[in-house]
Design a protein around this motif. Structure first.
Motif, PDB file in Angstrom:
ATOM      1  N   PHE A 127       0.825  -1.206   0.000  1.00  0.00           N
ATOM      2  CA  PHE A 127       0.000   0.000   0.000  1.00  0.00           C
ATOM      3  C   PHE A 127       0.865   1.266   0.000  1.00  0.00           C
ATOM      4  CE2 PHE A 127      -2.929  -3.249   1.658  1.00  0.00           C
ATOM      5  CZ  PHE A 127      -3.900  -3.133   0.675  1.00  0.00           C
ATOM      6  N   ALA A 131       0.649   4.293  -2.736  1.00  0.00           N
ATOM      7  CA  ALA A 131       0.350   5.646  -2.273  1.00  0.00           C
ATOM      8  C   ALA A 131       1.478   6.610  -2.629  1.00  0.00           C
ATOM      9  CB  ALA A 131       0.092   5.653  -0.769  1.00  0.00           C
ATOM     10  N   LEU A 139      -5.533   6.435  -5.446  1.00  0.00           N
ATOM     11  CA  LEU A 139      -6.469   6.118  -4.370  1.00  0.00           C
ATOM     12  C   LEU A 139      -7.429   5.000  -4.804  1.00  0.00           C
ATOM     13  CD1 LEU A 139      -6.591   7.256  -1.558  1.00  0.00           C
ATOM     14  CD2 LEU A 139      -8.362   8.832  -2.288  1.00  0.00           C
ATOM     15  N   VAL A 142      -5.486   1.809  -4.452  1.00  0.00           N
ATOM     16  CA  VAL A 142      -5.427   1.355  -3.057  1.00  0.00           C
ATOM     17  C   VAL A 142      -6.736   0.657  -2.685  1.00  0.00           C
ATOM     18  CG1 VAL A 142      -5.344   2.097  -0.633  1.00  0.00           C
ATOM     19  CG2 VAL A 142      -3.763   3.098  -2.294  1.00  0.00           C
ATOM     20  N   GLN A 143      -7.832   1.286  -3.070  1.00  0.00           N
ATOM     21  CA  GLN A 143      -9.157   0.728  -2.781  1.00  0.00           C
ATOM     22  C   GLN A 143      -9.337  -0.675  -3.365  1.00  0.00           C
ATOM     23  OE1 GLN A 143     -12.901   2.749  -4.202  1.00  0.00           O
ATOM     24  NE2 GLN A 143     -11.980   4.392  -3.055  1.00  0.00           N
ATOM     25  N   ALA A 146      -6.933  -3.222  -1.671  1.00  0.00           N
ATOM     26  CA  ALA A 146      -7.319  -3.538  -0.292  1.00  0.00           C
ATOM     27  C   ALA A 146      -8.514  -4.490  -0.284  1.00  0.00           C
ATOM     28  CB  ALA A 146      -7.643  -2.256   0.472  1.00  0.00           C
TER      29      ALA A 146
ATOM     30  N   PHE B 127      -6.663   0.049   5.258  1.00  0.00           N
ATOM     31  CA  PHE B 127      -6.319   0.852   4.076  1.00  0.00           C
ATOM     32  C   PHE B 127      -7.549   1.087   3.200  1.00  0.00           C
ATOM     33  CE2 PHE B 127      -2.176  -0.897   5.368  1.00  0.00           C
ATOM     34  CZ  PHE B 127      -1.524   0.320   5.559  1.00  0.00           C
ATOM     35  N   GLN B 128      -8.421   0.090   3.160  1.00  0.00           N
ATOM     36  CA  GLN B 128      -9.654   0.246   2.392  1.00  0.00           C
ATOM     37  C   GLN B 128     -10.493   1.407   2.952  1.00  0.00           C
ATOM     38  OE1 GLN B 128     -11.806  -3.460   1.956  1.00  0.00           O
ATOM     39  NE2 GLN B 128     -13.593  -2.413   1.097  1.00  0.00           N
ATOM     40  N   ALA B 131      -8.974   4.738   2.013  1.00  0.00           N
ATOM     41  CA  ALA B 131      -9.068   5.032   0.579  1.00  0.00           C
ATOM     42  C   ALA B 131     -10.500   5.342   0.178  1.00  0.00           C
ATOM     43  CB  ALA B 131      -8.517   3.873  -0.240  1.00  0.00           C
ATOM     44  N   GLU B 132     -11.460   4.699   0.821  1.00  0.00           N
ATOM     45  CA  GLU B 132     -12.858   4.879   0.419  1.00  0.00           C
ATOM     46  C   GLU B 132     -13.424   6.252   0.773  1.00  0.00           C
ATOM     47  OE1 GLU B 132     -14.462   0.283   0.084  1.00  0.00           O
ATOM     48  OE2 GLU B 132     -15.038   1.490   1.818  1.00  0.00           O
ATOM     49  N   ALA B 134     -12.078   8.910   0.001  1.00  0.00           N
ATOM     50  CA  ALA B 134     -11.740   9.786  -1.124  1.00  0.00           C
ATOM     51  C   ALA B 134     -11.555  11.229  -0.648  1.00  0.00           C
ATOM     52  CB  ALA B 134     -12.780   9.687  -2.239  1.00  0.00           C
ATOM     53  N   ALA B 135     -11.092  11.402   0.578  1.00  0.00           N
ATOM     54  CA  ALA B 135     -10.857  12.738   1.128  1.00  0.00           C
ATOM     55  C   ALA B 135      -9.656  13.383   0.437  1.00  0.00           C
ATOM     56  CB  ALA B 135     -10.611  12.638   2.632  1.00  0.00           C
ATOM     57  N   ALA B 138      -6.383  11.844   1.524  1.00  0.00           N
ATOM     58  CA  ALA B 138      -6.458  10.414   1.855  1.00  0.00           C
ATOM     59  C   ALA B 138      -5.197   9.661   1.433  1.00  0.00           C
ATOM     60  CB  ALA B 138      -7.687   9.784   1.211  1.00  0.00           C
ATOM     61  N   LEU B 139      -4.617  10.065   0.319  1.00  0.00           N
ATOM     62  CA  LEU B 139      -3.424   9.356  -0.154  1.00  0.00           C
ATOM     63  C   LEU B 139      -2.243   9.578   0.802  1.00  0.00           C
ATOM     64  CD1 LEU B 139      -3.137   7.515  -2.546  1.00  0.00           C
ATOM     65  CD2 LEU B 139      -2.210   9.413  -3.863  1.00  0.00           C
ATOM     66  N   VAL B 142      -2.841   7.250   3.696  1.00  0.00           N
ATOM     67  CA  VAL B 142      -2.444   5.868   3.383  1.00  0.00           C
ATOM     68  C   VAL B 142      -0.933   5.722   3.512  1.00  0.00           C
ATOM     69  CG1 VAL B 142      -2.289   4.124   1.553  1.00  0.00           C
ATOM     70  CG2 VAL B 142      -4.418   5.397   1.873  1.00  0.00           C
TER      71      VAL B 142
END
Lengths: 296, 296
Positions: A127, A131, A139, A142-143, A146, B127-128, B131-132, B134-135, B138-139, B142
């Protein structure tokens, strides 16, 4: 050998080496503290493996027109996840296997505690690599990775496998198990390659999804055939394990001949998914052939 | 009890419950296949723990003016990583501990193989979740969490701990080990909370870095003091283990009194890092007091 086979072999060799170098750079050097853990991580990852998942990432990147360099992180990440799963899978509390890629498995070489940490640290590194690219769609990568790794992906499949050892599975149950256990990461490998581009068309993702679903299943059926027919030296891992552990496999369920026929069908279906593409899908076609021709 | 203590206790209770609910939503339901794995994951994570790491994420989000809702994913992710590390740490090949948070540890309840997969799947889920969201950052989250988890973070610290059991460590070596083993994730918890905002000032990160370095170390010294002085029932995990396993600790190295004095110094230093802030740093101050007051 046909011209396209020779071209694919050259492509595969180049990209296997590319993946190997990218992995060697991504892994901390063996003299970076904690040295023993880093040496064990390198031992578990480098110098072996067909790198099928990395090849899928590079081939999917080609399909969408992204350069190989943009798919290096994807290739590294999927191979690190695969390597971590092998290290944990080989441990005494799981499959208890002493041999991997022709050498002692990680826990035989470094002990169970270090092997446990090696797997954990390899997952984290996967990960981290994704990243750190800071790529446009990192991103999303990563999703996908994961989800493919976790309880509704690879880890979930291994748990279903554990729970069903010694039981006779239906073909549907066997397929579900393998979709989780092997299929999810094969699919992620292809999708991560496609998302290495700055933009990816939804149509490409859908076709890669179909392609990789067939490939994931084919890969597993071939593995079952090889486990039943090849010897330990050829495989580089213990052969005949499935029968010994009373696992349901495509061979135990369908017999060798029907299992081989299934591989052919899956191969043809995977080519159909790529029918609308020209040469940019040749590497994906070559991988399909490479996976499906192994037992023939 | 002072007013600020009471206010902090209220804040902590609210945010512990918030973290607990966020974790319960993030974990797959126990009736989602594979059910047994999901039940084991919920068992390992829910219904216990002080959630110090989640509190740090929420408190750091407050410092930078981000709402608690934006820090839920950070709080969940750091607690999932912490829970995964406890599950693997308790396994027979590591610390071999039967008791965790006052109940049988995960491998005692579900077996070693499932515990191994539980830890692996919890890491992936962490990590999921990040990543989810999507802020905006977020990267970066991670990246920070992966580094704090891996071989140059928590896993590396556990390996150093394994290699040094039975050896007399210098104070520097002990500090390095704990910076990796506990400190890295404590620091990540604070930074992830700060990066939950859409934008984060570099100055905030630097101060949180100082604060959490002191807190990470204090947390470990306190743990060593409690292991030597409290009983198993109070701790909810096996007490007196360090001495039994001949581990170097701050207590074995400094003695109880000097270890307690060190906690006080670290507490004061952590408050100094926050000196330039008003009430938006009160939760961080409260956490520092909460961590450092445990053994007194």
């Amino acid at each position: 050998m046909t011209t396209s086979s020779i071209l694919f072999e050259q492509w595969a060799t180049v990209h296997q080496q590319r993946a190997e170098q990218a992995l060697a750079s991504a892994l901390p050097a063996a003299d970076t503290p904690p040295q023993r853990l880093h040496a064990a991580m390198r031992y578990a990852v480098l110098g072996g493996g067909k790198r099928v998942r990395a090849l899928l990432s590079y081939a999917a990147a080609e399909l969408v027109g992204a350069p190989a360099s943009s798919a290096d992180a994807a290739a590294v990440a999927v191979e690190l996840i695969h390597a971590f799963s092998l290290v944990h899978d080989d441990m005494p509390c799981m499959d208890d296997d002493d041999l991997r890629r022709g050498k002692p498995s990680c826990h035989k070489q470094y002990g169970d505690a270090t092997a446990l940490l090696v797997g954990d640290a390899l997952q984290a590194l996967a990960f981290q690599c994704l990243a750190e690219t800071a790529a446009a769609q990192a991103l999303t990568q990563v999703q996908i990775l994961a989800q493919a790794t976790g309880s509704r992906g690879m880890c979930g499949g291994q748990d279903i496998d554990l729970q069903s050892t010694g039981q006779l599975l239906t073909r549907d149950a066997l397929e579900t198990m393998h979709q989780y256990k092997t299929g999810a990461l094969i699919r992620a490998a292809a999708l991560l390659g496609a998302y290495a581009a700055d933009h990816t068309q939804e149509q490409h993702i859908q076709l890669l999804d179909q392609y990789s679903q067939n490939m994931g299943l084919a890969f597993q059926v071939v593995d079952d055939i090889l486990d039943a027919t090849a010897d330990t030296q050829t495989l580089g891992k213990t052969a005949g394990k499935d029968a010994l552990q009373e696992k349901s496999t495509y061979v135990s369920l369908l017999g060798i001949d029907e299992a081989k026929a299934l591989v052919k069908t899956l191969y043809e279906q995977s080519l159909q998914s790529l029918a609308g593409f020209g040469p940019q899908a040749d590497s994906l076609r070559g991988i399909a052939r490479f996976i499906c021709e192994r037992p023939f």
